[in-house]
Scaffold this active site. Structure first.
Site, PDB file in Angstrom:
ATOM      1  N   LEU A  67       0.836  -1.245   0.050  1.00  0.00           N
ATOM      2  CA  LEU A  67      -0.105  -0.054   0.003  1.00  0.00           C
ATOM      3  C   LEU A  67       0.969   1.268  -0.044  1.00  0.00           C
ATOM      4  CD1 LEU A  67      -2.629  -1.151   2.607  1.00  0.00           C
ATOM      5  CD2 LEU A  67      -2.793  -0.979   0.212  1.00  0.00           C
ATOM      6  N   ARG A  90      14.285  -1.430   3.208  1.00  0.00           N
ATOM      7  CA  ARG A  90      14.806  -1.968   2.003  1.00  0.00           C
ATOM      8  C   ARG A  90      15.090  -0.836   0.772  1.00  0.00           C
ATOM      9  NH1 ARG A  90      10.270  -5.449  -0.096  1.00  0.00           N
ATOM     10  NH2 ARG A  90       8.707  -3.857   0.850  1.00  0.00           N
ATOM     11  N   TYR A 195      -0.172 -11.621  14.250  1.00  0.00           N
ATOM     12  CA  TYR A 195      -0.521 -10.504  13.450  1.00  0.00           C
ATOM     13  C   TYR A 195      -1.854  -9.822  14.001  1.00  0.00           C
ATOM     14  CZ  TYR A 195      -2.173  -7.939   9.347  1.00  0.00           C
ATOM     15  OH  TYR A 195      -2.375  -6.938   8.424  1.00  0.00           O
TER      16      TYR A 195
END
Length: 373
Positions: A67, A90, A195
């Site tokens: 997103l 990253r 999660y």
């Protein structure tokens, strides 16, 4: 260090002494170097208000996920290229790096994150850094660190610097004892994945910081999100993205969920639109801090049938992953999002046929699609 401790002790005695009969309540927060940082409980954190000629300064953490890049593109169109900073740990692709400001930001490095907020005069923060459902189950310690410790860093920094903070939640924030069809905003949650547990924690901590410190916290529970711009990232609903790539590349798709597994889904443009709308909504319009949003609900079988209208030769098989199936079976089948529609006018644009057509319009330069058409 002894001098610092003596100073801290003296300040504490001064603030909590009975000389004036009006002790000040202090909330202890983490230390930076040897200097204690403390935030008064009545510090008066408040929502940031912008003049028409002004724009928020935005930071997006975990920005290279599904997103973040799309949100940055939307916000840059709205607020200006240089007002939206994308960040991750990253290395970004060239087209992402050159599309606007990008910086390295590790949410577990509190000092670095705080410096980024201060040096760039950030006023809005979108916190997307997280390990998703199936990936989190494979590495619980890392998921706990990223999804919970990282959240704590973001909450403290947002409170200290008066930020408007958005943290996404998920269908994974519910569990097998939750009502599934439909699932309302307020109900039993009790998720059974790290999660989901971390997302319930985020919802409750954000609400606590709002009521305790006045933090302008806003949260949406996303359904499964489908987009053509990114590869599947390890989530339980990612089959709904993978099927398009496999239909184009090989004409064969193996689904890891049962064909009748119904889950709420949404096209990414609707998701990003809802995120911007809830962030721009007037504070007085919000009756709660965490909202469900929904657009459609379908099964793998229903999605495959719609995809086969575009690629008739697509072969679909099922090889059920027990871990993912157990997760999906504990999640909502349909979201009740009437509060979002009532409070700030949420309205989706994409249903299933339009979603599938749109996905193929982005991915359909492949020869298989050309032949199918």
């Amino acid at each position: 260090m002894s001098m610092v401790k003596n100073v801290s002790r003296a300040v504490s005695q001064l603030l909590h002494g009975s000389g004036c009969g009006c002790g000040v309540s202090i909330v202890p927060v983490r230390r930076i170097g040897v200097s204690p940082r403390q935030v008064a409980s009545d510090a008066g954190f408040h929502s940031v208000t912008f003049a028409e000629s002004d724009h928020p300064r935005v930071l997006i953490t975990g920005g290279l996920g599904q997103l973040g890049v799309g949100l940055a593109k939307l916000l840059r169109k709205r607020f200006g290229k240089n007002n939206v900073i994308l960040s991750d740990i990253r290395k970004p692709a060239d087209h992402v790096f050159y599309s606007g400001p990008f910086i390295y930001a590790d949410i577990l490095d509190y000092k670095n994150l705080r410096e980024i907020v201060v040096n760039n005069r950030i006023t809005w923060l979108f916190h997307y850094s997280a390990l998703l459902s199936a990936v989190g189950e494979a590495n619980v310690p890392l998921a706990r660190a990223v999804n919970i410790t990282g959240l704590h860093n973001v909450l403290d920094i947002a409170a200290e610097h008066n930020l408007r903070l958005f943290v996404p939640s998920t269908i994974g924030a519910f569990g097998p004892t939750s009502p599934r069809n439909p699932t309302p905003d307020l109900c039993i949650q009790r998720p059974r994945t790290i999660y989901g547990v971390s997302k319930v924690h985020a919802e409750l901590m954000g609400e606590y910081y709002h009521y305790r410190y006045g933090l302008d916290f806003r949260c949406l529970r996303y359904p499964g999100i489908i987009s053509a711009d990114s590869q599947p990232g390890g989530g339980t609903t990612d089959y709904a993205v993978q099927i398009f790539h496999d239909a184009i590349k090989t004409g064969k798709f193996q689904c890891n969920l049962k064909p009748d597994t119904r889950l709420p889904m949404m096209y990414i443009d609707d998701c990003l639109k809802a995120t911007l709308e809830v962030m721009e909504a007037p504070t007085e319009a919000l009756s709660m801090r965490t909202y469900n949003i929904s657009a459609m609900s379908f099964t793998p079988e229903e999605l495959a049938q719609e995809v086969q209208k575009h690629v008739p030769e697509l072969q679909v098989t099922y090889n059920v992953d027990k871990v993912r199936q157990a997760i999906a079976d504990s999640w909502p089948m349909n979201f009740d999002d009437r509060n979002a529609r009532r409070d700030w006018g949420w309205k989706h644009d994409y249903d299933l046929p339009e979603l599938v057509s749109t996905m193929f319009s982005f991915l359909g330069s492949d020869s298989r699609i050309a032949q199918a058409n």
